[in-house]
Scaffold this motif. Structure first.
Motif, PDB file in Angstrom:
ATOM      1  N   LYS A   4     -14.951  58.700   5.551  1.00 17.10           N
ATOM      2  CA  LYS A   4     -15.889  58.061   6.467  1.00 17.10           C
ATOM      3  C   LYS A   4     -15.735  58.699   7.833  1.00 17.10           C
ATOM      4  O   LYS A   4     -14.626  58.792   8.358  1.00 17.10           O
ATOM      5  CB  LYS A   4     -15.602  56.560   6.590  1.00 17.10           C
ATOM      6  N   ASP A   5     -16.835  59.157   8.390  1.00 19.09           N
ATOM      7  CA  ASP A   5     -16.814  59.677   9.746  1.00 19.09           C
ATOM      8  C   ASP A   5     -16.957  58.505  10.706  1.00 19.09           C
ATOM      9  O   ASP A   5     -17.510  57.451  10.354  1.00 19.09           O
ATOM     10  CB  ASP A   5     -17.948  60.676   9.954  1.00 19.09           C
ATOM     11  N   SER A   7     -18.066  57.225  14.741  1.00 18.29           N
ATOM     12  CA  SER A   7     -18.795  57.566  15.955  1.00 18.29           C
ATOM     13  C   SER A   7     -18.530  56.524  17.029  1.00 18.29           C
ATOM     14  O   SER A   7     -18.265  55.356  16.740  1.00 18.29           O
ATOM     15  CB  SER A   7     -20.299  57.673  15.679  1.00 18.29           C
ATOM     16  N   GLU A  20     -19.048  55.419   9.339  1.00 13.62           N
ATOM     17  CA  GLU A  20     -20.217  55.863   8.587  1.00 13.62           C
ATOM     18  C   GLU A  20     -20.488  54.914   7.423  1.00 13.62           C
ATOM     19  O   GLU A  20     -19.585  54.541   6.680  1.00 13.62           O
ATOM     20  CB  GLU A  20     -19.957  57.275   8.058  1.00 13.62           C
TER      21      GLU A  20
END
Length: 66
Positions: A4-5, A7, A20
């Motif tokens: 999972k990215d 942000s 994400e």
């Protein structure tokens, strides 16, 4: 488990960390630095990417961890 990215974005009057695929923020912070530090930590742990956005929505920094 898929990577999972993370942000960091400014929403309302708080800096939020979003993973994400999630609909709700993972966390909310008073400062961008607090949010960015957490996003980098989680991305490093999950061997993914952290992306920091400015208040204007443009990408300010990106870190990838392999």
């Amino acid at each position: 488990m898929p990577k999972k990215d993370f942000s960091v974005k400014y929403e309302g009057d708080m800096w939020i960390v979003m993973a994400e695929g999630n609909k709700k923020p993972s966390s909310k912070h008073a400062t961008q630095k607090e949010a960015w530090d957490l996003a980098k930590e989680r991305a490093a742990k999950g061997k993914s990417t952290a992306v920091k956005y400015g208040k204007d929505g443009t990408v300010k920094e990106q870190r990838s961890y392999a």
